[in-house]
Design a protein around this motif. Structure first.
Motif, PDB file in Angstrom:
ATOM      1  N   PHE A 257       2.855  14.939  -8.281  1.00 32.01           N
ATOM      2  CA  PHE A 257       3.896  15.973  -8.302  1.00 32.01           C
ATOM      3  C   PHE A 257       4.307  16.293  -9.738  1.00 32.01           C
ATOM      4  CE2 PHE A 257       6.183  16.366  -3.998  1.00 32.01           C
ATOM      5  CZ  PHE A 257       4.983  16.340  -3.330  1.00 32.01           C
ATOM      6  N   MET A 258       4.558  15.233 -10.524  1.00 27.89           N
ATOM      7  CA  MET A 258       5.019  15.454 -11.886  1.00 27.89           C
ATOM      8  C   MET A 258       3.956  16.161 -12.708  1.00 27.89           C
ATOM      9  SD  MET A 258       6.898  11.804 -12.392  1.00 27.89           S
ATOM     10  CE  MET A 258       7.391  11.986 -14.090  1.00 27.89           C
TER      11      MET A 258
ATOM     12  N   GLU B 272       0.821  -1.197   0.000  1.00 25.37           N
ATOM     13  CA  GLU B 272       0.000   0.000   0.000  1.00 25.37           C
ATOM     14  C   GLU B 272       0.866   1.263   0.000  1.00 25.37           C
ATOM     15  OE1 GLU B 272      -2.281   0.342   3.578  1.00 25.37           O
ATOM     16  OE2 GLU B 272      -4.072  -0.010   2.387  1.00 25.37           O
ATOM     17  N   LEU B 273       1.917   1.230   0.826  1.00 26.85           N
ATOM     18  CA  LEU B 273       2.796   2.393   0.945  1.00 26.85           C
ATOM     19  C   LEU B 273       3.438   2.730  -0.393  1.00 26.85           C
ATOM     20  CD1 LEU B 273       4.195   4.431   2.851  1.00 26.85           C
ATOM     21  CD2 LEU B 273       6.001   2.751   3.132  1.00 26.85           C
TER      22      LEU B 273
ATOM     23  N   GLY C  83       9.006  14.305  -7.951  1.00 24.38           N
ATOM     24  CA  GLY C  83       8.009  13.304  -8.334  1.00 24.38           C
ATOM     25  C   GLY C  83       8.639  12.172  -9.126  1.00 24.38           C
TER      26      GLY C  83
ATOM     27  N   LEU D  27      10.614   9.938  -6.990  1.00 22.96           N
ATOM     28  CA  LEU D  27       9.722   9.099  -6.197  1.00 22.96           C
ATOM     29  C   LEU D  27       9.232   7.904  -7.017  1.00 22.96           C
ATOM     30  CD1 LEU D  27       8.588   9.265  -3.406  1.00 22.96           C
ATOM     31  CD2 LEU D  27       6.713  10.616  -4.265  1.00 22.96           C
TER      32      LEU D  27
ATOM     33  N   LEU E  66       6.889  11.135   4.305  1.00 21.22           N
ATOM     34  CA  LEU E  66       6.777   9.799   3.707  1.00 21.22           C
ATOM     35  C   LEU E  66       7.742   9.660   2.536  1.00 21.22           C
ATOM     36  CD1 LEU E  66       2.987   8.930   3.594  1.00 21.22           C
ATOM     37  CD2 LEU E  66       4.780   7.634   4.700  1.00 21.22           C
ATOM     38  N   ILE E  67       7.848  10.719   1.732  1.00 22.50           N
ATOM     39  CA  ILE E  67       8.750  10.685   0.583  1.00 22.50           C
ATOM     40  C   ILE E  67      10.193  10.501   1.047  1.00 22.50           C
ATOM     41  CG2 ILE E  67       9.695  12.045  -1.312  1.00 22.50           C
ATOM     42  CD1 ILE E  67       6.923  13.395  -1.480  1.00 22.50           C
TER      43      ILE E  67
ATOM     44  N   GLY F 162       3.197  14.141   3.727  1.00 19.96           N
ATOM     45  CA  GLY F 162       3.608  13.559   2.452  1.00 19.96           C
ATOM     46  C   GLY F 162       5.107  13.673   2.252  1.00 19.96           C
TER      47      GLY F 162
ATOM     48  N   LEU G 287      -5.750  11.345   7.702  1.00 23.00           N
ATOM     49  CA  LEU G 287      -5.823  12.567   6.889  1.00 23.00           C
ATOM     50  C   LEU G 287      -6.829  13.545   7.485  1.00 23.00           C
ATOM     51  CD1 LEU G 287      -4.523  13.426   4.256  1.00 23.00           C
ATOM     52  CD2 LEU G 287      -6.474  12.519   3.033  1.00 23.00           C
TER      53      LEU G 287
ATOM     54  N   MET H 161      -6.049   5.481   6.337  1.00 24.81           N
ATOM     55  CA  MET H 161      -5.450   6.644   5.679  1.00 24.81           C
ATOM     56  C   MET H 161      -6.385   7.846   5.739  1.00 24.81           C
ATOM     57  SD  MET H 161      -3.752   5.519   2.154  1.00 24.81           S
ATOM     58  CE  MET H 161      -3.254   3.868   1.870  1.00 24.81           C
TER      59      MET H 161
ATOM     60  N   LEU I 277       2.919   6.235  -2.497  1.00 24.30           N
ATOM     61  CA  LEU I 277       4.018   7.133  -2.835  1.00 24.30           C
ATOM     62  C   LEU I 277       4.211   7.242  -4.333  1.00 24.30           C
ATOM     63  CD1 LEU I 277       6.189   6.163   0.126  1.00 24.30           C
ATOM     64  CD2 LEU I 277       5.482   8.469  -0.448  1.00 24.30           C
ATOM     65  N   PHE I 278       4.010   6.134  -5.030  1.00 20.03           N
ATOM     66  CA  PHE I 278       4.095   6.172  -6.496  1.00 20.03           C
ATOM     67  C   PHE I 278       3.082   7.158  -7.066  1.00 20.03           C
ATOM     68  CE2 PHE I 278       2.143   4.518 -10.409  1.00 20.03           C
ATOM     69  CZ  PHE I 278       3.220   4.644 -11.266  1.00 20.03           C
TER      70      PHE I 278
ATOM     71  N   ILE J 118       1.599   9.621  -5.477  1.00 23.53           N
ATOM     72  CA  ILE J 118       1.936  10.996  -5.086  1.00 23.53           C
ATOM     73  C   ILE J 118       3.006  11.544  -6.030  1.00 23.53           C
ATOM     74  CG2 ILE J 118       3.065  12.398  -3.299  1.00 23.53           C
ATOM     75  CD1 ILE J 118       1.588  10.916  -1.197  1.00 23.53           C
ATOM     76  N   GLY J 119       3.950  10.675  -6.400  1.00 26.42           N
ATOM     77  CA  GLY J 119       4.975  11.080  -7.375  1.00 26.42           C
ATOM     78  C   GLY J 119       4.352  11.513  -8.684  1.00 26.42           C
ATOM     79  N   ILE J 120       3.352  10.745  -9.163  1.00 26.88           N
ATOM     80  CA  ILE J 120       2.653  11.096 -10.404  1.00 26.88           C
ATOM     81  C   ILE J 120       1.969  12.469 -10.247  1.00 26.88           C
ATOM     82  CG2 ILE J 120       0.784  10.437 -11.952  1.00 26.88           C
ATOM     83  CD1 ILE J 120       2.686   8.353 -12.301  1.00 26.88           C
TER      84      ILE J 120
ATOM     85  N   ILE K 135      10.745   6.891   2.148  1.00 30.78           N
ATOM     86  CA  ILE K 135      10.887   5.852   1.126  1.00 30.78           C
ATOM     87  C   ILE K 135      12.147   6.073   0.304  1.00 30.78           C
ATOM     88  CG2 ILE K 135       9.598   6.868  -0.778  1.00 30.78           C
ATOM     89  CD1 ILE K 135       8.320   3.931  -0.895  1.00 30.78           C
TER      90      ILE K 135
ATOM     91  N   PHE L 157      -1.173  18.213   5.309  1.00 24.18           N
ATOM     92  CA  PHE L 157      -0.970  16.930   4.638  1.00 24.18           C
ATOM     93  C   PHE L 157       0.343  16.944   3.873  1.00 24.18           C
ATOM     94  CE2 PHE L 157      -1.658  14.847   0.430  1.00 24.18           C
ATOM     95  CZ  PHE L 157      -1.366  13.576   0.863  1.00 24.18           C
TER      96      PHE L 157
ATOM     97  N   VAL M 266       0.226   2.501   7.717  1.00 26.30           N
ATOM     98  CA  VAL M 266       0.457   3.506   6.680  1.00 26.30           C
ATOM     99  C   VAL M 266      -0.397   4.736   6.978  1.00 26.30           C
ATOM    100  CG1 VAL M 266       0.432   3.995   4.229  1.00 26.30           C
ATOM    101  CG2 VAL M 266       0.983   1.713   5.018  1.00 26.30           C
TER     102      VAL M 266
ATOM    103  N   MET N  47     -17.055  12.877   8.713  1.00 24.13           N
ATOM    104  CA  MET N  47     -16.444  11.723   8.062  1.00 24.13           C
ATOM    105  C   MET N  47     -15.812  10.784   9.090  1.00 24.13           C
ATOM    106  SD  MET N  47     -13.487  11.431   5.256  1.00 24.13           S
ATOM    107  CE  MET N  47     -12.177  11.373   6.416  1.00 24.13           C
TER     108      MET N  47
END
Lengths: 290, 336
Positions: A108-109, A96-97, B307, B310, B266-267, B263, B135, B131, A101-102, A104-106, B270, B259, B74, A275
């Motif tokens: 960012f890009m 899941e982690l 990004g 990552l 976390l970055i 984040g 959040l 999560m 993160l993958f 989140i990287g997308i 990893i 957040f 997580v 929520m």
């Protein structure tokens, strides 16, 4: 009394339009997460791409709103297939982690690329003549654009439900969400099914992004800014269903609009507390399976 | 994560014990990290202010590693504790006393309490729901800090924080000399604590819960309680990191509790490597030095490179930079 009633109708109307857009954008996320268990936080990127394509086609090339929407939907759906095959599919078995993160990287890009190409300011959508102004529904008038949003989203939702309940593809999809191994055992190609679902979900997100460009402003931070809303819809609605997110999205849209109208100071506060309460009551969401 | 746990079945009983003891013995290589940090003080004096900021993030990421890497929770909401610590330290300095250690203490207690209380809610769930809950807690606290302007300064941030000289001797100056040593020392203590924690029977049982929840329940481990305790401990550490940020910058902004900060941590985690304590010490400097260099070079586009890094890390180096080092070492050992 009349004034209160009128305000109430107005809140419900705006909340409904907002909720419908949230639903069209998020439904794909719910289905893909339910099917493959993939935590795709970058789903909003597809909506953002749809918004940018729609606005650019309209403002830059003078293409009509409807045509621009359809183009955006198709382009994004095709692009998402490439992404899914090249990148996402390698991470279905990852933790899941890693998935979080993958994606989140997308995000960012994508935001950096959008800022580079279109600048930091929100894109202004100039609505076509036919959608600006008010429409008279007999008992009172409503803004045409939002009425149009509700109608179009309604049609999309109806088509989606018919597709899932009445077609062979829908039956396979439901089977695969319920029990993927069993579905594979009776010969359903879940990989292909998933790619197709992913494409439809991304295309719908793009459509929602373009349709709702006047409500959810198209800007580089879009995918991160509204991520929380998409995630609320999905987690409150429950994974792997199309009905759950609809109820959640309309609830969220109406509540959010009501809060902004009645208690603008503490709007976000209330939404998140609600929520937390809801998820403690039903950890898998309103319509989720345990 | 595989580097951390498994003992080869071929070892006999006594060897298993000595092997697992050896794994927790201090190694000379570990001292190098601290020597390097000390050397940095003289080697790059102009980077001392950045250095102290890096140490603070190291401590924060270390606390996150305990929760994410060791306990397997997580969370997207660790910034909540960082922010609570930052605000508590600031308010303590303004209203109570500007003695720095008192600030650290109140921050630790407040963040620990928030950690336990939110843990009671959050740890009942897993996966996406967890999560979302973490959040949501960040957002609720962020909104609270934003709206309670009379106490927290709202969106202007908390201003007027002063810090008394540390131990009555060294005051925090503009050039960051004292801050470098001060944050470095706190980080060292935090690391020492974490190092002992994860090697202790308690720490091992936490890893056990991560690896096989059902089995841990079956052998009678109080799973819920242990997770709650480790969550509270980690929150306390995160709070201390937040307090350090307040004291070294003498200011608290709302960005402490977003957040985005979760984040980023976390970055960093990893990038360095999850579940190995030293990931924090590799990931945080890489990220922050990159940010420093790239943002100077291109303030608009630098997040693209973050990004990309990552994505590449997740695709090709799942265990981070330290995992890559491990693979290279293993490959060389095989070749020799």
């Amino acid at each position: 009394m009349d004034q209160i009633l009128s305000a109430l109708v107005s809140i419900l109307f705006h909340g409904l339009a907002y909720g419908m857009i949230l639903y069209v954008i998020s439904v794909g996320l719910s289905v893909t997460m339910g099917l493959m268990g993939f935590a795709n936080l970058a789903h909003g990127v597809f909506a953002m791409a749809g918004g940018y394509i729609t606005v650019t086609l309209m403002n830059g090339f003078g293409i009509h709103f409807f045509l621009a929407l359809v183009t955006a939907c198709i382009v994004v759906a095709l692009a998402s297939v490439v992404l899914e095959r090249l990148l996402y599919s390698r991470l279905y078995t990852a933790s899941e982690l890693d998935q979080v993160l993958f994606t989140i990287g997308i995000i960012f890009m994508a935001s950096a690329a959008a800022r580079y190409a279109w600048g930091p300011l929100p894109q202004r959508m100039i609505l076509p003549e036919s959608l600006s102004g008010q429409v008279d529904l007999g008992f009172r008038t409503f803004p045409t654009y939002r009425t149009f949003l509700i109608v179009v989203s309604g049609v999309i939702i109806a088509a989606l439900w018919l597709g899932i309940e009445r077609t062979r593809f829908g039956a396979q999809l439901r089977a695969a969400v319920d029990n993927r191994r069993m579905a594979e055992a009776i010969g359903i190609n879940t990989r292909r099914l998933f790619t197709a679902t992913f494409a439809v979900g991304s295309g719908l997100a793009a459509l929602g992004g373009g349709l709702g460009a006047d409500i959810l402003a198209i800007e580089p931070a879009y995918a991160l800014e509204y991520l929380v809303y998409f995630l609320i819809v999905v987690s409150v609605g429950g994974l792997g269903t199309v009905k759950g997110p609809f109820v959640a999205a309309v609830l969220l849209g109406v509540t959010d609009t009501t809060c902004k109208y009645l208690i603008p100071e503490f709007g976000a506060f209330f939404i998140f507390l609600a929520m937390i309460g809801l998820l403690l009551w039903r950890p898998t969401g309103l319509f989720g399976r345990a | 994560m595989a580097t951390d746990g498994t003992v080869r079945p071929s070892l006999a009983g006594a060897e298993v014990v000595s092997a697992s003891l050896a794994r927790h013995r201090f190694r000379p290589l570990e001292g190098l990290v601290w020597l390097a940090m000390l050397a940095g003080y003289w080697l790059w004096p102009e980077y001392r202010p950045l250095g102290s900021q890096i140490f603070i993030m190291c401590l924060f990421v270390l606390s996150l590693d305990i929760v994410v890497g060791y306990a397997g929770i997580v969370t997207l909401g660790h910034a909540a504790f960082f922010g609570v610590g930052a605000y508590t330290a600031g308010l303590t300095a303004i209203h109570l006393s500007n003695e720095p250690f008192l600030g650290l203490l109140t921050a630790a207690v407040a963040a620990g309490l928030v950690g336990i209380l939110s843990g009671l809610i959050v740890l009942r769930t897993t996966g996406l729901t967890l999560m979302m809950l973490t959040l949501a807690i960040v957002f609720v606290l962020h909104e609270a800090a934003n709206k309670l302007g009379s106490v927290t300064g709202g969106s202007d941030g908390l201003q007027g924080v002063t810090v008394a000289p540390i131990l009555g001797l060294w005051s925090l100056d503009f050039f960051g000399q004292t801050a470098y040593i001060y944050t470095g020392a706190v980080l060292f203590l935090g690391w020492l604590f974490a190092r002992i924690l994860v090697g202790s029977p308690f720490g091992r049982s936490i890893v056990g819960i991560r690896e096989n929840l059902v089995r841990m329940r079956a052998i009678g481990s109080p799973v819920r309680l242990r997770l709650l305790v480790v969550y509270g401990i980690s929150a306390t550490m995160a709070g201390i990191a937040g307090a350090l940020l307040t004291q070294t910058t003498q200011f608290v902004s709302l960005s402490a509790i977003t957040f985005t900060r979760s984040g980023e941590a976390l970055i960093m985690l990893i990038l360095g490597g999850v579940g190995r304590l030293y990931g924090a010490f590799v990931g945080a400097p890489i990220y922050m030095l990159m940010q420093d260099a790239l943002a100077k070079y291109n303030p608009v586009f630098w997040t693209f490179w973050i990004g990309l890094m990552l994505v590449l890390t997740v695709m090709f180096a799942r265990n981070g930079v330290l995992g890559l080092v491990d693979s290279v070492l293993a490959w060389r050992r095989r070749a020799a």
